[in-house]
Motif scaffolding. Structure first.
Motif, mmCIF file in Angstrom:
data_model
loop_
_atom_site.group_PDB
_atom_site.id
_atom_site.type_symbol
_atom_site.label_atom_id
_atom_site.label_comp_id
_atom_site.label_asym_id
_atom_site.label_seq_id
_atom_site.Cartn_x
_atom_site.Cartn_y
_atom_site.Cartn_z
ATOM 1 N N ALA A 155 158.478 131.180 -9.167
ATOM 2 C CA ALA A 155 157.907 130.446 -8.029
ATOM 3 C C ALA A 155 156.863 129.490 -8.569
ATOM 4 O O ALA A 155 156.272 129.727 -9.620
ATOM 5 C CB ALA A 155 157.265 131.398 -7.020
ATOM 6 N N MET A 156 156.659 128.386 -7.870
ATOM 7 C CA MET A 156 155.546 127.510 -8.219
ATOM 8 C C MET A 156 154.251 128.260 -7.966
ATOM 9 O O MET A 156 154.186 129.135 -7.093
ATOM 10 C CB MET A 156 155.607 126.224 -7.401
ATOM 11 N N VAL A 157 153.202 127.922 -8.718
ATOM 12 C CA VAL A 157 151.981 128.719 -8.667
ATOM 13 C C VAL A 157 151.396 128.800 -7.258
ATOM 14 O O VAL A 157 150.860 129.835 -6.854
ATOM 15 C CB VAL A 157 150.930 128.174 -9.670
ATOM 16 N N TRP A 158 151.542 127.720 -6.457
ATOM 17 C CA TRP A 158 150.964 127.762 -5.116
ATOM 18 C C TRP A 158 151.762 128.636 -4.154
ATOM 19 O O TRP A 158 151.269 129.003 -3.097
ATOM 20 C CB TRP A 158 150.824 126.342 -4.550
ATOM 21 N N ASN A 159 152.993 128.969 -4.531
ATOM 22 C CA ASN A 159 153.815 129.852 -3.694
ATOM 23 C C ASN A 159 153.913 131.272 -4.233
ATOM 24 O O ASN A 159 154.406 132.163 -3.546
ATOM 25 C CB ASN A 159 155.231 129.281 -3.570
ATOM 26 N N MET A 160 153.498 131.488 -5.462
ATOM 27 C CA MET A 160 153.668 132.798 -6.084
ATOM 28 C C MET A 160 152.771 133.844 -5.430
ATOM 29 O O MET A 160 151.585 133.607 -5.193
ATOM 30 C CB MET A 160 153.354 132.710 -7.583
ATOM 31 N N THR A 161 153.362 135.002 -5.145
ATOM 32 C CA THR A 161 152.598 136.079 -4.524
ATOM 33 C C THR A 161 151.981 136.975 -5.590
ATOM 34 O O THR A 161 152.385 136.969 -6.759
ATOM 35 C CB THR A 161 153.498 136.936 -3.626
ATOM 36 N N GLU A 162 151.007 137.732 -5.185
ATOM 37 C CA GLU A 162 150.383 138.692 -6.093
ATOM 38 C C GLU A 162 151.411 139.708 -6.586
ATOM 39 O O GLU A 162 151.404 140.103 -7.765
ATOM 40 C CB GLU A 162 149.228 139.407 -5.392
ATOM 41 N N GLU A 163 152.314 140.105 -5.696
ATOM 42 C CA GLU A 163 153.349 141.072 -6.079
ATOM 43 C C GLU A 163 154.285 140.494 -7.146
ATOM 44 O O GLU A 163 154.671 141.197 -8.092
ATOM 45 C CB GLU A 163 154.156 141.498 -4.850
#
Length: 300
Positions: free
Chosen positions: A95-103
């Motif tokens: 995922a792009m960093v702005w969409n990446m979740t903590e999980e």
């Protein structure tokens, strides 16, 4: 007689893809192999035994520290020792960093980075104790890094960080564990695996070639001979990172200073702006970029 007769190896992520090929080759060269994965490890171990080799299976996630302990214990209990750890287990959550979740971030680092730590720590404790008791032998750690961890890749903030960590782990391991007879190296493979098959940017580039007699450059089995070599007791390398794909093996030079300026006083911001903005530094940066040559047109 195989190149690895009498050696004992743990291979993580060996239920398929690269890990399976590594386990099959190590066993074919005479090593006893502990096959690990979340699933299918038993099938691979049975395949090795059916071919005349020696293998046992331990299923479970290496992100669980207890699984690392179980793998080392299985090697010692089944084959009497442990010489080689191949950290191959991995997962992607792009995922792009702005969409990446903590999980997504945590899972990838847990499996790749903590997973390797899990097995290496358990092995290091065993090897250290063996050495203190006078039982010396050549030991080998082989981590699986990636061009994404060495050069970066769009959409893989978590994966790139984890793979970069796996590369530096072998430098640390070579320094910390060398006194106990432990060598540590990493490989950055390019192969047709399930991870790449699901990536539109890579799947076509690593597809199997058409026609007979053409080298299938990206078949996972092409990577395994280097693993076999690094696992051998007569291998001199430690603290190194290799790139590998069909017909290609390269040795990385590591981080090094490409250019420098020095003074016997503190630099001012204005002076640095002038010096670093001069022709010398931009040229040095461009030279460094030119060294990042893609493999067969595949962007690292």
């Amino acid at each position: 007689m195989g190149q690895l007769d009498g050696r004992v190896a743990v291979v993580t992520g060996a239920g398929g893809g690269l890990g399976r090929e590594h386990a099959l080759l190590l066993a074919a060269e005479g090593a006893g192999v502990v096959v690990n994965d979340l699933s299918n490890a038993k099938a691979v171990a049975e395949e090795i035994v059916a071919a005349g080799g020696e293998a046992v299976a331990v299923e479970g996630s290496v992100a669980d520290m207890a699984v690392g302990e179980r793998l080392v214990a299985a090697a010692v209990e089944s084959f009497g020792d442990l010489h080689v750890v191949v950290n191959n287990a991995g997962v992607v959550r792009d995922a792009m960093v702005w969409n990446m979740t903590e999980e997504q971030f945590d899972l990838v680092l847990d499996v790749h980075l903590k997973g390797a730590f899990s097995v290496i720590r358990a092995a290091a404790r065993y090897w250290r104790e063996q050495s203190k008791n006078g039982a010396t032998a050549d030991r080998s750690i082989i981590n699986t890094t990636s061009s994404a961890g060495l050069h970066g890749n769009v959409g893989q903030w978590n994966y790139s960080a984890a793979k970069a960590g796996l590369a530096i782990q072998v430098v640390n391991a070579a320094i910390e564990l060398g006194r106990y007879g432990v060598r540590a190296n990493a490989i950055a493979p390019m192969a047709r695996t399930a991870m790449l098959a699901g990536n539109p940017g890579f799947s076509a580039a690593v597809a199997a070639p058409q026609g007979e007699g053409v080298l299938d450059r990206y078949h996972p089995k092409n990577v395994s001979p280097l693993v076999g070599y690094l696992a051998g007791a007569d291998c001199p390398f430690s603290g190194q990172v290799f790139s590998v794909t069909g017909g290609h093996v390269g040795l990385y030079g590591g981080w090094s200073l490409g250019h420098r300026i020095d003074a016997d006083r503190q630099w001012s911001v204005k002076e640095l702006a002038a010096e670093l903005g001069a022709d010398s530094f931009p040229k040095a940066i461009e030279t460094a970029r030119q060294r990042l040559i893609p493999v067969e047109g595949v962007t690292p």
